[in-house]
Write a protein that holds these residues in place. Sequence first.
Motif, PDB file in Angstrom:
ATOM      1  N   ALA A 115       7.087  -8.622  15.894  1.00  0.00           N
ATOM      2  CA  ALA A 115       7.818  -8.114  14.739  1.00  0.00           C
ATOM      3  C   ALA A 115       6.853  -7.626  13.664  1.00  0.00           C
ATOM      4  N   CYS A 116       7.214  -6.538  13.015  1.00  0.00           N
ATOM      5  CA  CYS A 116       6.404  -5.974  11.937  1.00  0.00           C
ATOM      6  C   CYS A 116       7.318  -5.589  10.791  1.00  0.00           C
ATOM      7  N   SER A 117       6.841  -5.797   9.560  1.00  0.00           N
ATOM      8  CA  SER A 117       7.643  -5.499   8.380  1.00  0.00           C
ATOM      9  C   SER A 117       6.789  -4.878   7.294  1.00  0.00           C
ATOM     10  N   ALA A 118       7.468  -4.229   6.352  1.00  0.00           N
ATOM     11  CA  ALA A 118       6.833  -3.739   5.132  1.00  0.00           C
ATOM     12  C   ALA A 118       7.674  -4.219   3.966  1.00  0.00           C
ATOM     13  N   ALA A 119       7.021  -4.560   2.866  1.00  0.00           N
ATOM     14  CA  ALA A 119       7.752  -5.112   1.728  1.00  0.00           C
ATOM     15  C   ALA A 119       7.104  -4.685   0.416  1.00  0.00           C
ATOM     16  N   GLY A 156       3.713 -11.358   0.300  1.00  0.00           N
ATOM     17  CA  GLY A 156       3.774 -11.696  -1.116  1.00  0.00           C
ATOM     18  C   GLY A 156       2.399 -11.933  -1.712  1.00  0.00           C
ATOM     19  N   ARG A 157       1.565 -12.648  -1.006  1.00  0.00           N
ATOM     20  CA  ARG A 157       0.224 -12.932  -1.537  1.00  0.00           C
ATOM     21  C   ARG A 157      -0.636 -11.683  -1.582  1.00  0.00           C
ATOM     22  N   VAL A 158      -0.450 -10.772  -0.620  1.00  0.00           N
ATOM     23  CA  VAL A 158      -1.157  -9.494  -0.679  1.00  0.00           C
ATOM     24  C   VAL A 158      -0.723  -8.714  -1.912  1.00  0.00           C
ATOM     25  N   LEU A 159       0.592  -8.677  -2.154  1.00  0.00           N
ATOM     26  CA  LEU A 159       1.111  -7.926  -3.298  1.00  0.00           C
ATOM     27  C   LEU A 159       0.723  -8.587  -4.627  1.00  0.00           C
ATOM     28  N   LEU A 160       0.728  -9.895  -4.659  1.00  0.00           N
ATOM     29  CA  LEU A 160       0.300 -10.600  -5.872  1.00  0.00           C
ATOM     30  C   LEU A 160      -1.177 -10.350  -6.146  1.00  0.00           C
ATOM     31  N   GLY A 161      -1.943 -10.144  -5.087  1.00  0.00           N
ATOM     32  CA  GLY A 161      -3.350  -9.822  -5.271  1.00  0.00           C
ATOM     33  C   GLY A 161      -3.564  -8.485  -5.946  1.00  0.00           C
ATOM     34  N   GLY A 162      -2.538  -7.632  -5.942  1.00  0.00           N
ATOM     35  CA  GLY A 162      -2.637  -6.348  -6.619  1.00  0.00           C
ATOM     36  C   GLY A 162      -2.373  -6.418  -8.103  1.00  0.00           C
ATOM     37  N   LEU A 163      -1.903  -7.584  -8.593  1.00  0.00           N
ATOM     38  CA  LEU A 163      -1.679  -7.757 -10.027  1.00  0.00           C
ATOM     39  C   LEU A 163      -3.006  -8.005 -10.736  1.00  0.00           C
ATOM     40  N   GLY A 226      -6.211   3.566  -5.040  1.00  0.00           N
ATOM     41  CA  GLY A 226      -6.497   2.174  -4.721  1.00  0.00           C
ATOM     42  C   GLY A 226      -5.416   1.191  -5.092  1.00  0.00           C
ATOM     43  N   ARG A 227      -4.392   1.642  -5.822  1.00  0.00           N
ATOM     44  CA  ARG A 227      -3.320   0.717  -6.213  1.00  0.00           C
ATOM     45  C   ARG A 227      -2.488   0.348  -4.993  1.00  0.00           C
ATOM     46  N   ILE A 228      -2.133  -0.930  -4.895  1.00  0.00           N
ATOM     47  CA  ILE A 228      -1.311  -1.409  -3.786  1.00  0.00           C
ATOM     48  C   ILE A 228       0.133  -0.966  -3.992  1.00  0.00           C
ATOM     49  N   VAL A 229       0.668  -0.257  -3.017  1.00  0.00           N
ATOM     50  CA  VAL A 229       2.046   0.227  -3.091  1.00  0.00           C
ATOM     51  C   VAL A 229       2.999  -0.757  -2.411  1.00  0.00           C
ATOM     52  N   CYS A 230       2.582  -1.284  -1.278  1.00  0.00           N
ATOM     53  CA  CYS A 230       3.410  -2.215  -0.533  1.00  0.00           C
ATOM     54  C   CYS A 230       2.504  -3.025   0.393  1.00  0.00           C
ATOM     55  N   ALA A 231       3.102  -3.902   1.167  1.00  0.00           N
ATOM     56  CA  ALA A 231       2.344  -4.708   2.128  1.00  0.00           C
ATOM     57  C   ALA A 231       2.927  -4.506   3.511  1.00  0.00           C
ATOM     58  N   LEU A 232       2.073  -4.635   4.499  1.00  0.00           N
ATOM     59  CA  LEU A 232       2.443  -4.457   5.908  1.00  0.00           C
ATOM     60  C   LEU A 232       2.064  -5.734   6.641  1.00  0.00           C
TER      61      LEU A 232
END
Length: 266
Positions: A115-119, A156-163, A226-232
């Motif tokens: 399974a693969c997702s994007a968020a 979530g942790r990948v996206l939080l790392g973009g903050l 370089g800004r994170i748009v989403c996570a895969l």
Amino acid sequence: MPRVRRSEADQRLVDEHGPDFSEALARGLRVISAFGAERPLMTLADVAREVDLPRATVRRALHTLDRLGYVRSDGRLFQLTPKVLSLATAYLSSNSLSATLQQAVERVAGRLNEACSAAILDGDDIVFIARAGPTRLLGVGVDVGYRIPAYCSSMGRVLLGGLDDGDLAAFLERIRPEPLTPQTLVDRAALRTAIHRDRAQGYSLVDQEAEVGYRSLAVPVRRYDGRIVCALNAGANVDRVAVERMLETFLPVLRDVAATLAPQMV
């Protein structure tokens, strides 16, 4: 006609968002959001308790949603109708990002047979905006629109790392982490350390913190600046895929697909 007095909660919303803020629309959306996998059928009292609104207010919202076709009732129990999906369809059809990511997650699922997702990050949660799986069935209830707390998920942790550090500190101060499994990391200092580590290494591996028996690996998808748009991410049952295989096999595939997506991100 006498003016209807606002509740303190509603007044705070108006103060926060301005005089054009529609309380009635906000209440209706809260009522829709109250339904879910654990609450597919609810009485008026159930809904009122979930959204923390007076029963008379909830009755008007449910009546309106029923007349518009978004809710049905047998006279006692209420449930959402398939028409609610039109709200998600409107987003998906108007957002080219979702279509692009759907193709990407299908490629990853095909290559890894998992399974693969994007968020994306939405408040304190992540929201799945693309989802694909192999011939095996996907997890029950996990699909586009599914939400999960950001603190305990790899995406979530990948996206939080973009903050930036200030926004991350505010997030950690605001949330009340709960142990979804015995492995869930709930200590704020430990969460900060994990997010900083994942930011530095460019990926996050979360092992049975959101769901017992399931581990997942996620990478950021960045745009031109370089800004994170989403996570895969890709995930699998712990009995089937070891951590070492995830890092050796899953990570290169996810990074490869994320790199191909970068020029298409805006």
